[in-house]
Enzyme design. Structure first.
Site, mmCIF file in Angstrom:
data_model
loop_
_atom_site.group_PDB
_atom_site.id
_atom_site.type_symbol
_atom_site.label_atom_id
_atom_site.label_comp_id
_atom_site.label_asym_id
_atom_site.label_seq_id
_atom_site.Cartn_x
_atom_site.Cartn_y
_atom_site.Cartn_z
ATOM 1 N N HIS A 205 11.495 -18.409 5.539
ATOM 2 C CA HIS A 205 9.835 -18.719 5.134
ATOM 3 C C HIS A 205 9.350 -18.577 3.953
ATOM 4 C CE1 HIS A 205 10.862 -14.431 4.277
ATOM 5 N NE2 HIS A 205 9.785 -14.229 3.903
HETATM 6 C C1 UD1 Z 1 4.563 -12.377 3.091
HETATM 7 C C2 UD1 Z 1 4.955 -11.742 1.792
HETATM 8 C C3 UD1 Z 1 6.779 -11.869 1.801
HETATM 9 C C4 UD1 Z 1 7.232 -11.374 2.841
HETATM 10 C C5 UD1 Z 1 6.831 -11.965 4.087
HETATM 11 C C6 UD1 Z 1 7.616 -11.330 5.404
HETATM 12 C C7 UD1 Z 1 3.579 -11.623 -0.092
HETATM 13 C C8 UD1 Z 1 3.386 -12.348 -1.293
HETATM 14 N N1 UD1 Z 1 4.401 -12.048 0.826
HETATM 15 O O1 UD1 Z 1 4.861 -13.755 2.904
HETATM 16 O O2 UD1 Z 1 7.208 -11.294 0.547
HETATM 17 O O3 UD1 Z 1 8.777 -11.831 2.552
HETATM 18 O O4 UD1 Z 1 5.553 -11.644 4.281
HETATM 19 O O5 UD1 Z 1 7.075 -12.094 6.335
HETATM 20 O O6 UD1 Z 1 3.169 -10.475 0.288
HETATM 21 N N2 UD1 Z 1 0.452 -15.691 9.158
HETATM 22 C C9 UD1 Z 1 0.274 -15.421 10.534
HETATM 23 N N3 UD1 Z 1 0.305 -14.415 11.213
HETATM 24 C C10 UD1 Z 1 0.686 -13.134 10.502
HETATM 25 C C11 UD1 Z 1 0.825 -13.153 9.204
HETATM 26 C C12 UD1 Z 1 0.689 -14.640 8.642
HETATM 27 O O7 UD1 Z 1 -0.007 -16.639 11.304
HETATM 28 O O8 UD1 Z 1 0.472 -12.378 11.301
HETATM 29 C C13 UD1 Z 1 0.314 -16.970 8.588
HETATM 30 C C14 UD1 Z 1 -0.894 -17.260 8.169
HETATM 31 O O9 UD1 Z 1 -0.907 -18.857 8.318
HETATM 32 C C15 UD1 Z 1 -0.571 -16.989 6.580
HETATM 33 C C16 UD1 Z 1 0.819 -17.298 6.165
HETATM 34 O O10 UD1 Z 1 1.364 -16.871 7.623
HETATM 35 O O11 UD1 Z 1 -1.454 -17.775 5.786
HETATM 36 C C17 UD1 Z 1 1.492 -16.645 5.249
HETATM 37 O O12 UD1 Z 1 1.189 -15.291 5.396
HETATM 38 P P1 UD1 Z 1 1.099 -14.420 4.109
HETATM 39 O O13 UD1 Z 1 1.166 -13.097 4.496
HETATM 40 O O14 UD1 Z 1 0.318 -14.806 3.149
HETATM 41 O O15 UD1 Z 1 2.503 -14.297 3.363
HETATM 42 P P2 UD1 Z 1 3.999 -14.466 4.107
HETATM 43 O O16 UD1 Z 1 4.524 -15.861 3.849
HETATM 44 O O17 UD1 Z 1 4.154 -13.857 5.494
#
Ligand code: UD1
Length: 371
Positions: A205
């Site tokens: 991811h």
């Molecule tokens: C975040 C953390 C990362 C961790 C990862 C674990 C930061 C900078 N990054 O990255 O260190 O390894 O979590 O999962 O804090 N989304 C959903 N549902 C959710 C959450 C996210 O659909 O419940 C999607 C959204 O489109 C969002 C994308 O995932 O924009 C990324 O989510 P985000 O929390 O920004 O970062 P992660 O890639 O999950």
């Protein structure tokens, strides 16, 4: 002693659990859990509280997704009034996600002491958002609770005074050891038809692996190659699923079985039974070291070097060819029975207790903060 724990994203929850449980078992410890809502889907959040057998958070800031600046700013502005109201002795933050850094900034400016669980990890790669979060959090925290000796050395090299650092070990291992049997009891390999069969378990991811079409395509081709040797089960993070669709890569690895994000117990069940794990997760690098399962980490660097020097981890470049070579080498090692792993120091299932003890001791010794 009143503790306010802040969590927000999936990898935080398994680190919170042992500290929360140790706090509950200690007389005189009052605790509140604030969830920022950085992760919000059931299978990225609530599911974990059930699996970890800990209560749902006392408060949820519902910040949701956004750019780094938006997400960080929203967490800060919503957390500030909660913190002012709660007036804890400590804000306890975990790991390296945006919620960790945002809560640390708010607490530091309000003169509330911050304790950082999993302090001192460094990839030395500032292209990783987590590295920025780690640097800021550790500079501001009043109590640094590293999981390994290399992390202590990193903190000292950055000029952090030794008396702020307490070596507690790895809290995530507490959770792994507590729930390993329960994870095995889920029967996940049976459910997925891979019981007794060598298989690979995959998670991916990181922006560096999934945000560019070319890199993601190379990795999917590498996994398709691996699927010729053994079943490949890929638990797909929402970010990765979105990118696969956006880049038109849905059919790129037809033999790889794509799964929805899994809960904690299911993840551990598969990692434990797998012949190898292919990942870019931080947590799985550590969990495979404890489980003794070979781990290929698709990254240029790791902030968890003990998993390489003592554990089962090796770093692999994000190309089809590198992945193929690494897979071949794991298969050769396994046939020769040469895979060995040591469990790093203080990865012993007692780190949560040491966190609570360190907080209690620091409460006595630190001067009262002025706000
Ligand atoms: C975040 C953390 C990362 C961790 C990862 C674990 C930061 C900078 N990054 O990255 O260190 O390894 O979590 O999962 O804090 N989304 C959903 N549902 C959710 C959450 C996210 O659909 O419940 C999607 C959204 O489109 C969002 C994308 O995932 O924009 C990324 O989510 P985000 O929390 O920004 O970062 P992660 O890639 O999950």
């Amino acid at each position: 002693m009143k503790l306010l724990h802040v969590v927000g994203a999936r990898p935080n929850f398994m680190k919170l659990a042992p500290v929360l449980l140790a706090g509950r078992a200690s007389p005189g410890v009052e605790q509140l859990v604030v969830h920022t809502g950085q992760h919000y889907d059931h299978e990225m959040s609530d599911r974990f509280f059930d699996d970890l057998a800990i209560p749902r958070p006392d408060e949820n800031l519902d910040v949701g997704s956004g750019s780094h600046a938006q997400q960080t700013a929203t967490i800060m502005s919503r957390f500030e009034p909660v913190l002012v109201r709660a007036r804890p002795d400590w804000v306890v933050v975990y790991g390296d996600v945006n919620s960790t850094m945002a809560a640390t900034l708010v607490a530091s400016k309000l003169g509330v002491r911050v304790a950082h669980v999993e302090a001192g990890l460094r990839s030395r790669d500032r292209a990783m958002p987590e590295e920025i979060n780690r640097l800021v959090t550790d500079q501001l925290a009043d109590l640094l609770l590293p999981p390994s000796r290399d992390a202590i050395a990193n903190l000292l090299a950055e000029g952090i005074p030794e008396n702020k650092i307490v070596f507690v070990g790895n809290v995530m291992v507490d959770t792994l050891l507590r729930l390993r049997d329960q994870a095995r009891a889920t029967g996940m390999p049976q459910t997925l038809g891979v019981a007794g069969v060598p298989f690979a378990f995959v998670t991916m991811h990181r922006p560096s692996n999934v945000d560019q079409a070319e890199t993601l395509s190379e990795l999917l081709l590498g996994l398709e190659d691996l699927a010729a040797a053994m079943p490949v089960l890929f638990a797909v993070h929402p970010r990765t699923r979105e990118r696969i669709a956006r880049f038109g890569l849905d059919g790129a690895a037809p033999s790889v079985r794509l799964l929805n994000p899994l809960g904690y117990l299911e993840t551990i069940a598969l990692a434990d039974a797998a012949a190898m794990v292919v990942t870019d997760s931080g947590g799985l690098q550590e969990e495979t070291t404890v489980l003794g399962v070979p781990c290929l980490t698709v990254r240029a660097n790791t902030e968890r070097p003990v998993t390489v020097t003592e554990g089962t981890n090796r770093l692999v470049r994000s190309t089809r060819q590198s992945l193929g070579e690494a897979v071949a080498s794991v298969l050769a090692d396994r046939q020769g029975g040469r895979y060995t792993a040591r469990r790093p120091e203080l990865w012993d299932g007692r780190a949560g207790e040491r966190v609570i003890a360190a907080l209690a001791a620091a409460s006595l010794s630190l001067p009262v903060a002025s706000g």
